[in-house]
Design an enzyme around this catalytic site. Structure first.
Site, PDB file in Angstrom:
ATOM      1  N   LYS A  67     -18.750 -17.223   6.615  1.00  0.00           N
ATOM      2  CA  LYS A  67     -19.502 -15.658   6.507  1.00  0.00           C
ATOM      3  C   LYS A  67     -20.570 -15.884   5.653  1.00  0.00           C
ATOM      4  O   LYS A  67     -20.357 -16.562   4.483  1.00  0.00           O
ATOM      5  CB  LYS A  67     -18.437 -14.665   6.266  1.00  0.00           C
TER       6      LYS A  67
ATOM      7  N   SER B  35     -16.722  -6.391   9.272  1.00  0.00           N
ATOM      8  CA  SER B  35     -18.188  -6.873   8.780  1.00  0.00           C
ATOM      9  C   SER B  35     -18.358  -8.248   9.180  1.00  0.00           C
ATOM     10  O   SER B  35     -19.438  -8.870   9.100  1.00  0.00           O
ATOM     11  CB  SER B  35     -18.438  -6.619   7.486  1.00  0.00           C
TER      12      SER B  35
ATOM     13  N   SER C 157     -12.371  -6.427   7.563  1.00  0.00           N
ATOM     14  CA  SER C 157     -13.488  -7.210   8.363  1.00  0.00           C
ATOM     15  C   SER C 157     -13.057  -8.316   8.924  1.00  0.00           C
ATOM     16  O   SER C 157     -13.853  -9.227   9.268  1.00  0.00           O
ATOM     17  CB  SER C 157     -14.320  -7.329   7.020  1.00  0.00           C
TER      18      SER C 157
HETATM   19  N1  GLN Z   1     -15.458  -1.306   7.788  1.00  0.00           N
HETATM   20  C1  GLN Z   1     -15.039  -1.267   6.323  1.00  0.00           C
HETATM   21  C2  GLN Z   1     -16.153  -0.944   5.267  1.00  0.00           C
HETATM   22  O1  GLN Z   1     -17.137  -0.899   5.893  1.00  0.00           O
HETATM   23  C3  GLN Z   1     -14.436  -2.529   5.992  1.00  0.00           C
HETATM   24  C4  GLN Z   1     -15.361  -3.701   5.831  1.00  0.00           C
HETATM   25  C5  GLN Z   1     -14.878  -4.765   4.918  1.00  0.00           C
HETATM   26  O2  GLN Z   1     -13.691  -5.082   5.089  1.00  0.00           O
HETATM   27  N2  GLN Z   1     -15.908  -5.564   4.320  1.00  0.00           N
HETATM   28  O3  GLN Z   1     -15.964  -0.787   4.159  1.00  0.00           O
END
Ligand code: GLN
Length: 437
Positions: A35, A110, A134
């Protein structure tokens, strides 16, 4: 061009899974991606943000160094929501990844690019990061296995922080055995990350969970197709010899607000370092007052969601509001840990669907308000807040789109989850999209 490299390019050009790829494959190495919030020598690390355009770290994150050390080649950086802020990867400054099953739909977020890469490239292992879901989310929408380890199991050194007390590096792939192998490679304490923990060794095999708990509260507000798919999957788990019991976990309903307060509070302090002086984007307007210089870089470099989170997080930490929001959320987090632990006295794992719906179309996402988007994390946020390991596996297909099932175990019990996920692969056949190069 080897087939694998062709698929990597295909994932990059047709699905925008990668922001950058290696020039070719090296002989005798296995391929993995990271990532874009994980630092790697030789690649930019922009974490989905324009504020980091041009930032090329001169070092490898510990997890990447360990993968390379065991014979891996880093073949690309995967597309993501800016700093991890999102559930659909639509908050990315470097292209929005398109779902492998339907390009008009989201890969989840994400780690959306990681989900797409894991799905499209057989034998590929994609390193993702989860703060509040995510890894599970993209695994669910892209129909792959996604493991989020216990907080502290894998070093965060070289990870661009979102929320330091929540961030966890994990893995996505088509198969549980591949995830298990590389999880062992990456895990373990690291002197460079003081929050990587002294931890139980990953020796031998895990113990197959035999008693599963399904929290009643988690079955509310699901899309009917997800609900029925999940019920069917529970039937299959029973067929595998597992007991399934309904339980009540009242604190689950506080998880979402507590998460968004803690995560944005931490994020708002982490983003303070991006001001155009040390990393990434900078403007050569040195004749200005420093405040105007920083404001210019930050106004242009951060996207709307990052700005929203800076405002929300800063507000929650302010004198006068701290005890009302931030400290209360810490108490909720403790309550959740205790509630899961209570369930784990009688059960080996907690099972729910991963996402309340299958991957939505981009046009539907475009109509969602921020709060509706946050609501999509209702099932992935609780284990993330507790730091407990969880795994998402495909459990059904609805109109050709994958549905995910998530299993949570007590701290350090990743191997038990991987045992269950391997056994699941023998009773449920995964489907992957046909790709013609
Ligand atoms: N959707 C969650 C957020 O926006 C989790 C995203 C993540 O785990 N980075 O914070």
């Amino acid at each position: 061009m080897s087939d694998t490299y062709g698929l990597i390019r295909y994932a990059q050009t047709k699905h925008l899974a990668f922001t950058e790829v290696a020039e070719g494959l090296e002989d005798g190495k296995f391929h993995f991606s990271a990532k874009d919030n994980l630092c790697a020598d030789g690649f930019q690390a922009r974490a989905g943000s324009a504020v980091l355009d041009g930032y090329s770290p001169p070092f490898d994150a510990t997890c990447i160094g360990r993968m390379k050390g065991s014979g891996g080649q880093l073949v690309g950086k995967t597309t993501m929501d800016e700093f991890g802020f999102g559930t659909f990867s639509t908050n990315s400054a470097h292209g929005v990844p398109l779902n492998p099953f339907d390009r008009e739909r989201s890969c989840g977020g994400s780690s959306g690019g990681a989900g797409a890469a894991a799905c499209l490239i057989p034998g590929h292992i994609a390193l993702g990061v989860s703060t509040g879901g995510s890894i599970s989310g993209p695994a669910s929408f892209c129909g792959v296995v996604g493991l989020t380890p216990t907080y502290g199991r894998v070093s965060r050194y070289g990870l661009i922080d979102y929320g330091n007390s929540l961030d966890k590096v994990g893995l996505l792939s088509r198969s549980a055995s591949l995830v298990a192998r590389h999880f062992r490679t990456m895990a373990g304490p690291d002197p460079k990350d003081p929050t990587s923990c002294a931890q139980p060794a990953l020796a031998g095999k895990g113990r197959m969970p035999s008693s599963l708990a399904v929290p009643r509260e988690a079955l509310q507000n699901l899309d009917p197709s997800v609900r029925s798919s999940f019920q069917e999957a529970l039937g299959k788990l029973k067929g595998m010899g597992m007991e399934v019991h309904e339980v009540s976990m009242g604190s689950l309903r506080f998880a979402l607000p507590a998460y968004y307060i803690l995560a944005t509070s931490e994020a708002s302090t982490n983003l303070a370092r991006y001001c155009g002086m040390r990393f990434g984007r900078r403007e050569e307007k040195f004749d200005q007052h420093f405040n105007d210089f920083f404001t210019g870089v930050r106004s242009e470099g951060f996207g709307d969601e990052a700005k929203r989170r800076i405002l929300l997080g800063t507000f929650c930490r302010m004198v006068g509001f701290r005890s009302r929001y931030y400290l209360k959320s810490l108490a909720v987090r403790q309550l959740l840990i205790e509630e899961y632990r209570k369930v784990f006295r009688d059960h080996d794992a907690v099972v729910t669907p991963t996402m309340p719906f299958v991957s939505p179309r981009f046009e539907e996402i475009g109509r969602m308000k921020p709060l509706e988007m946050y609501g999509a994390d209702v099932l992935t946020v609780p284990p993330n807040l507790t730091g407990m390991p969880h795994i998402s596996v495909p459990c059904a297909y609805v109109a050709g789109l994958p549905v995910g099932m998530q299993m949570v175990a007590d701290h350090w019990k990743e191997l038990d989850l991987l045992e269950a996920a391997s056994a699941w692969e023998n009773v449920f056949e995964y489907r992957f999209p046909e790709v013609s190069l």
